[in-house]
Write an enzyme that holds these catalytic residues in place. Structure first.
Site, PDB file in Angstrom:
ATOM      1  N   HIS A 130     -21.108  85.952  68.258  1.00  0.00           N
ATOM      2  CA  HIS A 130     -22.537  86.279  68.231  1.00  0.00           C
ATOM      3  C   HIS A 130     -23.099  86.363  69.644  1.00  0.00           C
ATOM      4  CE1 HIS A 130     -26.843  85.818  66.968  1.00  0.00           C
ATOM      5  NE2 HIS A 130     -26.900  85.141  68.100  1.00  0.00           N
ATOM      6  N   GLU A 131     -22.758  85.387  70.481  1.00  0.00           N
ATOM      7  CA  GLU A 131     -23.270  85.388  71.848  1.00  0.00           C
ATOM      8  C   GLU A 131     -22.711  86.568  72.651  1.00  0.00           C
ATOM      9  OE1 GLU A 131     -25.723  83.661  72.558  1.00  0.00           O
ATOM     10  OE2 GLU A 131     -25.627  82.356  70.804  1.00  0.00           O
ATOM     11  N   HIS A 134     -24.710  89.609  71.970  1.00  0.00           N
ATOM     12  CA  HIS A 134     -25.917  89.669  72.807  1.00  0.00           C
ATOM     13  C   HIS A 134     -25.580  90.274  74.170  1.00  0.00           C
ATOM     14  CE1 HIS A 134     -29.044  87.898  70.436  1.00  0.00           C
ATOM     15  NE2 HIS A 134     -28.405  86.753  70.252  1.00  0.00           N
ATOM     16  N   GLU A 202     -31.647  89.179  67.118  1.00  0.00           N
ATOM     17  CA  GLU A 202     -30.794  88.192  66.458  1.00  0.00           C
ATOM     18  C   GLU A 202     -30.041  88.819  65.281  1.00  0.00           C
ATOM     19  OE1 GLU A 202     -29.905  85.133  67.312  1.00  0.00           O
ATOM     20  OE2 GLU A 202     -31.093  85.406  69.121  1.00  0.00           O
TER      21      GLU A 202
END
Length: 314
Positions: A130-131, A134, A202
């Protein structure tokens, strides 16, 4: 659509900043606001990553200090088509994580000791993916810019209240009532726009991160664990710096007082529902019970290890 919506919201935030400058000082005020925004964003572009890592006392680790963690980040970064980011660990009992850096070549991924101690390898892979999403989407720079502009709007609104509460001989500038409205509504509007941008990014990071990891429900299970712990275990640094809460994968604020009145994160329930839908689209199991009790391990996963191995990495 996510990128278009984000661009519109960012333009709205910039327009709001210039509008407040115009209300306070006319055309000159708008130009000054634009210059201030450019200067603050330039400073944030070069220094935001160091500032936020320092704020949370993050220390960098390598393959000698945390071999399994760094190896996992390297594998996921490779799968995402990204350069290897720097890896940091924060000595904090609350499970959480964030990414920072002005571009993929200067990115950093930071995780707390609480995250390493409470998640399985599969859940941790979901969080790190997930990071990295980003980073791939350049959200780390985008969120720095939005936070900087939002902060500048609050500063400008307060300036207008203290120095613009009267009219001069040309009857220009806001009156006392208008100044009060600017001070209240300006930062509120900026906060709402920042929330909308954060929530949009997100959802996009959840989607891409789940694809990078290969199993959406790994991230879903991690979100449940992190969300539950965030309300029980305080993150003192985040409580002292609430403006940075939006960079974490889950809101790190405890929810006491007014912390969660305006949250920058989507609800965990909605995020899990989106991940379940993605799991069905990818032909993966969408059952939370299977993830929590018996995770669906892919046979060739480089971080494959049974959940009984929970604990510190490295």
């Amino acid at each position: 659509m996510n990128y278009f919506r984000t661009a519109i919201l960012l333009a709205a935030l910039t327009a709001l900043f210039m509008a407040i400058g115009y209300l306070i000082g006319g055309g000159t005020g708008a130009m000054i606001a634009l210059v201030v925004a450019a200067a603050t964003n330039l400073f944030a572009y070069w220094n935001s990553d160091r500032m936020v890592l320092s704020t949370y006392g993050a220390h960098e680790v390598d393959r000698h200090a945390a071999p399994e963690l760094v190896a996992m980040v390297a594998e996921l970064a490779h799968r995402a088509g990204l350069p290897m980011p720097r890896v940091f660990v924060m000595d904090n009992p609350q499970p959480n994580a964030f990414a920072t850096g002005r571009n993929p070549q200067n990115a950093a991924v930071a995780v707390t000791t609480g995250l390493l101690q409470s998640l399985s390898r599969e859940e941790l892979a979901g969080v790190i993916a997930h990071e990295l999403a980003h980073v791939k989407h350049h959200d780390t720079l985008l969120m720095t810019i939005t936070a900087t502009i939002a902060g500048a709007i609050s500063m400008l609104a307060q300036f207008g209240f203290f120095f613009g509460g009267h009219r001069n001989t040309n009857n220009s500038g806001p009156g006392a009532i208008a100044s009060i409205l600017i001070m209240i509504l300006g930062p509120l509007a900026a906060m709402l726009v920042q929330m909308a941008i954060s929530r949009t990014r997100e959802y996009a990071a959840d989607n891409l991160g789940a694809r990078i990891a290969g199993q959406p429900m790994w991230l879903a299970s991690a979100l449940v664990r992190i969300e539950g712990a965030a309300h029980r275990i305080p993150n003192i640094e985040a409580e002292n710096n609430p403006a940075t809460a939006h960079i974490f994968i889950v809101n790190p604020l405890s929810g006491r007082g007014m912390d969660n009145l305006f949250t920058t994160h989507p609800s965990t329930e909605n995020r899990i529902a989106a991940l379940q839908q993605l799991a069905r689209e990818l032909g993966r199991s969408d059952s939370m019970s299977q993830v929590d009790i018996e995770p669906d391990y892919p046979p060739h996963s480089p971080w494959n290890r049974p959940p009984a191995s929970r604990g510190p990495w490295g």
